[in-house]
Design a protein around this motif. Sequence first.
Motif, mmCIF file in Angstrom:
data_model
loop_
_atom_site.group_PDB
_atom_site.id
_atom_site.type_symbol
_atom_site.label_atom_id
_atom_site.label_comp_id
_atom_site.label_asym_id
_atom_site.label_seq_id
_atom_site.Cartn_x
_atom_site.Cartn_y
_atom_site.Cartn_z
ATOM 1 N N MET A 147 49.557 -2.771 -4.839
ATOM 2 C CA MET A 147 49.010 -1.432 -4.750
ATOM 3 C C MET A 147 49.020 -0.770 -6.118
ATOM 4 O O MET A 147 49.987 -0.880 -6.848
ATOM 5 C CB MET A 147 49.840 -0.567 -3.802
ATOM 6 C CG MET A 147 49.351 -0.538 -2.407
ATOM 7 S SD MET A 147 50.154 0.782 -1.464
ATOM 8 C CE MET A 147 49.260 0.536 0.027
ATOM 9 N N GLU A 188 39.578 7.412 -7.678
ATOM 10 C CA GLU A 188 38.841 6.343 -6.986
ATOM 11 C C GLU A 188 37.605 5.912 -7.771
ATOM 12 O O GLU A 188 37.236 4.741 -7.749
ATOM 13 C CB GLU A 188 38.418 6.803 -5.579
ATOM 14 C CG GLU A 188 39.565 7.055 -4.640
ATOM 15 C CD GLU A 188 40.312 5.813 -4.209
ATOM 16 O OE1 GLU A 188 40.078 4.705 -4.725
ATOM 17 O OE2 GLU A 188 41.186 5.958 -3.333
ATOM 18 N N THR A 245 41.776 0.750 0.663
ATOM 19 C CA THR A 245 41.352 0.603 -0.734
ATOM 20 C C THR A 245 42.251 -0.366 -1.493
ATOM 21 O O THR A 245 41.797 -1.044 -2.412
ATOM 22 C CB THR A 245 41.295 1.959 -1.462
ATOM 23 O OG1 THR A 245 42.558 2.614 -1.364
ATOM 24 C CG2 THR A 245 40.204 2.838 -0.909
ATOM 25 N N ALA A 246 43.512 -0.459 -1.109
ATOM 26 C CA ALA A 246 44.420 -1.384 -1.790
ATOM 27 C C ALA A 246 44.042 -2.833 -1.519
ATOM 28 O O ALA A 246 44.277 -3.707 -2.353
ATOM 29 C CB ALA A 246 45.858 -1.121 -1.346
ATOM 30 N N GLN A 301 43.288 5.255 4.268
ATOM 31 C CA GLN A 301 42.470 5.057 3.074
ATOM 32 C C GLN A 301 43.236 4.283 2.007
ATOM 33 O O GLN A 301 42.675 3.405 1.348
ATOM 34 C CB GLN A 301 41.994 6.404 2.529
ATOM 35 C CG GLN A 301 41.022 6.279 1.378
ATOM 36 C CD GLN A 301 40.428 7.620 0.997
ATOM 37 O OE1 GLN A 301 40.436 8.569 1.767
ATOM 38 N NE2 GLN A 301 39.904 7.698 -0.207
ATOM 39 N N ALA A 302 44.508 4.571 1.840
ATOM 40 C CA ALA A 302 45.316 3.859 0.843
ATOM 41 C C ALA A 302 45.387 2.368 1.163
ATOM 42 O O ALA A 302 45.225 1.523 0.280
ATOM 43 C CB ALA A 302 46.716 4.461 0.767
ATOM 44 N N ARG A 345 48.852 8.336 -2.922
ATOM 45 C CA ARG A 345 48.156 8.697 -1.684
ATOM 46 C C ARG A 345 49.048 8.418 -0.467
ATOM 47 O O ARG A 345 49.093 9.205 0.469
ATOM 48 C CB ARG A 345 46.837 7.938 -1.559
ATOM 49 C CG ARG A 345 45.965 8.450 -0.417
ATOM 50 C CD ARG A 345 44.685 7.675 -0.272
ATOM 51 N NE ARG A 345 43.742 7.811 -1.348
ATOM 52 C CZ ARG A 345 42.865 8.817 -1.456
ATOM 53 N NH1 ARG A 345 42.821 9.769 -0.561
ATOM 54 N NH2 ARG A 345 42.020 8.832 -2.465
ATOM 55 N N GLU A 396 47.069 4.534 -5.006
ATOM 56 C CA GLU A 396 47.357 4.277 -3.600
ATOM 57 C C GLU A 396 48.788 4.661 -3.242
ATOM 58 O O GLU A 396 49.051 5.188 -2.161
ATOM 59 C CB GLU A 396 47.094 2.818 -3.224
ATOM 60 C CG GLU A 396 45.636 2.487 -3.030
ATOM 61 C CD GLU A 396 44.987 1.970 -4.295
ATOM 62 O OE1 GLU A 396 45.707 1.589 -5.233
ATOM 63 O OE2 GLU A 396 43.751 1.951 -4.346
ATOM 64 N N HIS A 421 36.636 1.535 -3.128
ATOM 65 C CA HIS A 421 37.093 2.682 -3.917
ATOM 66 C C HIS A 421 35.987 3.729 -4.038
ATOM 67 O O HIS A 421 36.259 4.929 -3.972
ATOM 68 C CB HIS A 421 37.579 2.239 -5.299
ATOM 69 C CG HIS A 421 38.900 1.547 -5.242
ATOM 70 N ND1 HIS A 421 40.091 2.229 -5.139
ATOM 71 C CD2 HIS A 421 39.214 0.231 -5.247
ATOM 72 C CE1 HIS A 421 41.081 1.364 -5.107
ATOM 73 N NE2 HIS A 421 40.580 0.140 -5.168
#
Length: 105
Positions: free
Chosen positions: A1, A103, A53-54, A49-50, A8, A5, A61
């Motif tokens: 991560m 992002e 996106t990770a 979302q974290a 977040r 992230e 992103h």
Amino acid sequence: MKPLELVRVGYGMCELLAPDFLTGRLLGSTRDRRATTVIRILGARHLIQAVLTARSGAAAHRIGGSVDVAHAVSMGLLAAMDGRYRTPATANAVLALVFAAGEFE
């Protein structure tokens, strides 16, 4: 991560588990029951979302950043239209733009 992230996740956990901390203690705003529910939902959104996106690439992103921009716009509109939520909505809009900038980096 990545650091974004992790931040977040921390912010999302705070909103989900202690929704009065940021709004009540740092901003001095009082919330009603509906606002508490919305804050918790937004916290869950940040956690999801974290994680997404990770585990994904640049496209995720950009999508996440777009979600953050949409959130910032909605909070800006809320701040303009309802004085009761002006301070927390403005703070939330600024934070959403900071997340969006991260992002789109």
